[in-house]
Design an enzyme around this catalytic site. Structure first.
Site, PDB file in Angstrom:
ATOM      1  N   ASP A  65     -17.377 -11.201  17.107  1.00 61.78           N
ATOM      2  CA  ASP A  65     -17.848 -10.302  16.065  1.00 61.78           C
ATOM      3  C   ASP A  65     -16.958 -10.469  14.831  1.00 61.78           C
ATOM      4  OD1 ASP A  65     -19.490  -8.097  15.085  1.00 61.78           O
ATOM      5  OD2 ASP A  65     -17.672  -6.894  15.239  1.00 61.78           O
ATOM      6  N   THR A  98     -21.937  -9.824   9.404  1.00 62.80           N
ATOM      7  CA  THR A  98     -20.592  -9.848   8.810  1.00 62.80           C
ATOM      8  C   THR A  98     -20.075 -11.280   8.659  1.00 62.80           C
ATOM      9  OG1 THR A  98     -19.667  -9.504  11.020  1.00 62.80           O
ATOM     10  CG2 THR A  98     -19.972  -7.563   9.643  1.00 62.80           C
ATOM     11  N   THR A  99     -20.302 -12.105   9.668  1.00 64.14           N
ATOM     12  CA  THR A  99     -19.826 -13.497   9.596  1.00 64.14           C
ATOM     13  C   THR A  99     -20.554 -14.255   8.499  1.00 64.14           C
ATOM     14  OG1 THR A  99     -19.346 -13.451  11.967  1.00 64.14           O
ATOM     15  CG2 THR A  99     -19.458 -15.610  10.917  1.00 64.14           C
ATOM     16  N   ASP A 390     -23.887  -3.487  16.623  1.00 60.15           N
ATOM     17  CA  ASP A 390     -24.625  -4.340  15.694  1.00 60.15           C
ATOM     18  C   ASP A 390     -26.126  -4.112  15.821  1.00 60.15           C
ATOM     19  OD1 ASP A 390     -22.210  -5.328  14.923  1.00 60.15           O
ATOM     20  OD2 ASP A 390     -22.467  -7.330  15.779  1.00 60.15           O
TER      21      ASP A 390
END
Length: 560
Positions: A65, A98-99, A390
């Site tokens: 994550d 997010t990545t 998520d």
């Protein structure tokens, strides 16, 4: 730092202070941003790898994550921390992506580096990037697919997409079903407050044993062994006080000269407690949750009445119980009536993972629910929780916005193509920045291909060809390396995941590009540095060693 003034040098900064200016400052910040993006790049996609983060005391976190990795890493460089903020914003606003947001931000900086070397001004780059970002959001809105809040099948696909590549993937069908049911249960007028979905982690069992409780689990036990273990057709009272004899607010002294007088005091206290319990019983309550303590004598009377009681319940539990059962918290138990009570099919004390907890279940139209997550080890269940967070985030924004996009790098490829066409209409050097922005977006499909072990060039060429032919949903199948219709395969993401990622990445990149001077500071009054972080001669976190180009990124290496 000193300036010559007449025959005397004017001292502005102390000799110990450091300053990096011009292209050196830009290069240093770009390098720091790219390093952060590179740290999480290998975690992207269905075949992304995990990171093990180890702290100085031996604590371990295993995850892929993006935001968790960046939060836990020991990053000191101030510019690098600005890229970390991109992932935190993405997590807070959407919950997933997010990545992607971080690697797009890093790629925007990388593309800018080449243009800066060609003497394109940083302000021109920033202006071009903003134009491209605004146009990109317009294009995404046009491509978005409408989803109904009642389309459970599509919502489950969205939840499953967010879990893909994470530790919960082996049970994603079950978990995506639980997530969608939970989100739909607490939805209220098109909005979803995820605070009303409590996630309870239990170490032991398999992930497939996870379940959704239409109600609340309270991490407490009944206060007396003589009370019933379970109550059917529960009438629940919430007492925002204790079932105890109240003490006076002022210091008092009573002289007792006769044993009968002492007995009168004791009898009076006992009578007060009896009246409290009778008030609950007369109102029809057979379960009571108390904010404060419960006197031993009150416990005895409650057990006699067959009432299951829990003391010192947390305020969060009170809120969830009220939302779930419809009970109204009361502060004076003697004034409680039947209208204040909540309803539940059953309230029972059960053993789960070796701990006794109170289950409030079978609640009609529960507006607060509990997800019980199981896992073989603590690290497994922690990673399942991150995947669930998520998934809850993407289902929430889909229910609120009602718009999704195909995944697998399809939107980024389409955007890159459309932005290149748009760049022809942009005048001046900003055109180069728009083209660089388009190239930067393709880092997503390229990284998906690299992480899956496929040739990124062949994959990009195939994707561009399919999109040039009008296939908006064409994306990369990470398992086979083929280009397929992502929407048809059920790989979909909320529109807001993409728009927020582009917005945050653009803002962070343009802010860093506009910095041409990094100067040692004292206690920053309006900045992010705490007063304890340094004196007049100290740099903000990461300041030491800035002259080396990476300034303070050594902490990152240690954390990796």
């Amino acid at each position: 730092m000193a300036q010559q003034m007449g025959n005397q040098p004017l001292i502005v900064l102390s000799d110990d202070s450091q300053r990096t200016s011009g292209k050196d400052a830009q290069s240093m910040n770009i390098t720091a941003g790219k390093a952060v993006a590179e740290a999480v790049r290998t975690t992207l996609g269905p075949k992304g790898m995990d990171k093990m983060l180890v702290d100085s005391s031996g604590g371990v976190v295993v995850t892929n994550d993006g935001v968790t990795i960046l939060k836990e890493m020991d990053i000191e460089h101030p510019a690098a921390n600005m890229i970390v903020e991109v992932s935190e914003t993405q997590e807070n606003e959407v919950g997933d992506g997010t990545t992607s947001a971080v690697i797009v931000s890093g790629e925007l900086l990388s593309e800018a580096e080449d243009l800066l070397e060609q003497d394109i001004h940083a302000t021109t780059l920033a202006q071009g990037y903003r134009q491209a970002a605004a146009k990109a959001k317009e294009f995404l809105d046009e491509q978005a697919i409408d989803v109904s809040p009642d389309d459970t099948e599509e919502l489950e696909k969205i939840a499953a997409t967010a879990m893909t590549g994470k530790g919960a993937e082996n049970a994603k069908d079950l978990l995506s079903d639980l997530v969608v049911r939970a989100a739909q249960s607490v939805a209220d007028d098109g909005t979803v407050d995820t605070d009303n979905i409590k996630v309870e982690k239990v170490t032991g069992g398999a992930t497939e044993n996870s379940e959704l409780i239409e109600g609340v689990i309270v991490d407490k036990e009944r206060v007396n062994d003589n009370m019933p273990y379970g109550v059917e057709d529960a009438k629940i009272a919430l007492v925002d006080d204790g079932l105890e004899v109240k003490e006076t607010e002022i210091d008092t002294e009573v002289n007792v000269n006769d044993p009968d007088q002492l007995q009168q005091f004791l009898d009076q206290e006992e009578e007060q407690l009896r009246e409290m319990v009778e008030s609950l019983s007369e109102a029809g309550a057979n379960v009571v949750f108390v904010d404060g303590g419960i006197d031993d004598m009150a416990q005895h009377y409650l057990a006699q009445e067959g009432i299951l009681a829990v003391r010192r319940a947390k305020s969060d539990d009170f809120t969830r119980l009220s939302r779930s059962t419809g009970a109204t918290p009361v502060s004076n138990v003697n004034e409680i009536d039947a209208d204040d009570l909540g309803d539940a099919g059953s309230v029972a004390q059960k053993d789960i993972g070796g701990d006794e907890r109170i289950f409030v279940e079978d609640v009609e139209e529960a507006k607060s629910v509990t997800l019980v997550l199981r896992g073989g080890t603590e690290h497994v269940v922690d990673e399942v929780e991150r995947a669930i967070d998520d998934s809850l985030g993407v289902v929430r924004v889909t229910l609120e916005d009602g718009k999704v996009l195909p995944g697998g790098g399809a939107p980024e490829t389409e955007l890159a193509m459309q932005l290149r066409d748009f760049a022809d209409s942009v005048g001046g050097r900003e055109q180069l920045a728009v083209e660089a922005f388009a190239d930067a977006l393709e880092v997503v499909p390229r990284t998906l291909a690299e992480n899956a072990g496929h040739d990124p060039i062949d994959s990009l060429v195939d994707l561009r060809s399919r999109h040039d032919g009008g296939e908006l949903g064409a994306g990369l199948d990470a398992y086979t390396g083929e280009t397929i219709d992502m929407e048809g395969e059920g790989v979909v993401e909320p529109l807001r995941v993409k728009t927020q990622a582009i917005e945050s990445a653009t803002e962070a990149a343009t802010m860093l590009l506009r910095i041409d001077d990094v100067i040692a500071a004292g206690d920053l009054k309006g900045g992010q540095v705490d007063a304890d972080s340094g004196g007049d001669d100290e740099m903000p976190p990461g300041g030491g060693g800035m002259g080396g180009g990476m300034g303070g990124m050594g902490g990152m290496g240690g954390a990796m």
